[in-house]
Design a protein around this motif. Sequence first.
Motif, PDB file in Angstrom:
ATOM      1  N   MET A 101       0.807  -1.224   0.000  1.00  0.00           N
ATOM      2  CA  MET A 101       0.000   0.000   0.000  1.00  0.00           C
ATOM      3  C   MET A 101       0.842   1.276   0.000  1.00  0.00           C
ATOM      4  O   MET A 101       0.483   2.271  -0.615  1.00  0.00           O
ATOM      5  CB  MET A 101      -0.948   0.014   1.206  1.00  0.00           C
ATOM      6  N   LYS A 154      -5.257  -1.092   3.382  1.00  0.00           N
ATOM      7  CA  LYS A 154      -4.924   0.334   3.432  1.00  0.00           C
ATOM      8  C   LYS A 154      -5.114   0.889   4.846  1.00  0.00           C
ATOM      9  O   LYS A 154      -4.287   1.670   5.341  1.00  0.00           O
ATOM     10  CB  LYS A 154      -5.798   1.121   2.457  1.00  0.00           C
ATOM     11  N   SER A 161      -1.570   3.873   4.885  1.00  0.00           N
ATOM     12  CA  SER A 161      -1.032   4.458   3.660  1.00  0.00           C
ATOM     13  C   SER A 161      -1.906   5.619   3.189  1.00  0.00           C
ATOM     14  O   SER A 161      -3.118   5.640   3.438  1.00  0.00           O
ATOM     15  CB  SER A 161      -0.975   3.387   2.565  1.00  0.00           C
TER      16      SER A 161
END
Length: 363
Positions: A80, A101, A106
């Motif tokens: 990510m 994520k 990220s």
Amino acid sequence: MRILNVLTHFSTSSGVARLVSSMIPSIVNQGHTVDVAVLLDRMYSYRTKIEEIGSEYIVLGKEDASIYDLKYIWKLVPLMKNYDVVHVHQFPATYYVVIAKIISRSKCRLVLTEHSTLNNRQGKWYLKNIEKFIYHQYHRIVAISVAVKASLCQFVDKNLIVDVVFNGISIDDFKNALPISREKLDLPKNTKLLIQVARFNPPKDQLTLIKALCRLPEIYHAIFVGDGDTLYMHQQKVIELGLENRVHFLGLRQDVPTLVKTSDILVLSTNFEGFGLVAVEGMAAGKPVIASNVPGLKEVVNGAGILFPAKDDDCLAREIEHLFKDEDYRNIIAKRCLQRAMKYDVKFMIEKYLLIYNECLNS
């Protein structure tokens, strides 16, 4: 810009994989990095095609593994932070990428493309809140047709902005493909040849074309390109109907443009379709296209090729015979199909996706 496409697999039998593989070279040529991550690896895939241009092919699981394994989330987590945009194309990666994520924290942007008018999650009350949460984690959602957007908006929050970006293909790959002789396919020279390119599963409904062949003279043959769960059932049905000399199962092939160019008519007898990329490929090859009149596919074919009621093998047989008996009519349909295909050149699709990626990054 660094872009990661996440798919279930990258097999040549997948229209989604074919679509993504056609996008990547042009985006790379514009100076971007584009890689692919797949949950499962497959023997026949577009891996070599993208690795030759420097894109990375990341395999998260073995070929025979289940796609419903939470380990994929943990394998996605370190990825990510390596990309600006993560573009997801299929379930269950839709869920995995969102969770990865969140865990990774990220700041990459998430883009989701919906490829079908129907999925098994739609309308299930116990998934409603989960679906709402998942879809709201995506910065942009794309539908491949107006029909897909309409279907999606019935089941997700109507406040979500859903873009429509029509699928595209490399027109020249099919327009300039060179046909091969009937003899090389072990067919009689005067064979009237139909082709269907599709994975063998219930929605694709190859059986309707097989039944239509029963209503046509013996000079008519059909070739089927693809594999899948219902292939054996169709092979047995062909034997039962006494069509084994007229129906030819070619399996997975790397020379689809050549096979389409060699055939006389492309038929897509699907029960439902998000878009109908194969129909565009037939049109680009300058072939008359006959397709079932279902949402998504109808948008692509109507006004250029010929539509028939889904599952109506009698009507399909009559439309096929009409094309062969009336050469002028066949040429008119072929010309209209080629003109329509130009609307779906991959360059237009790439322009829209790059615009969406940039808007995500600048928002």
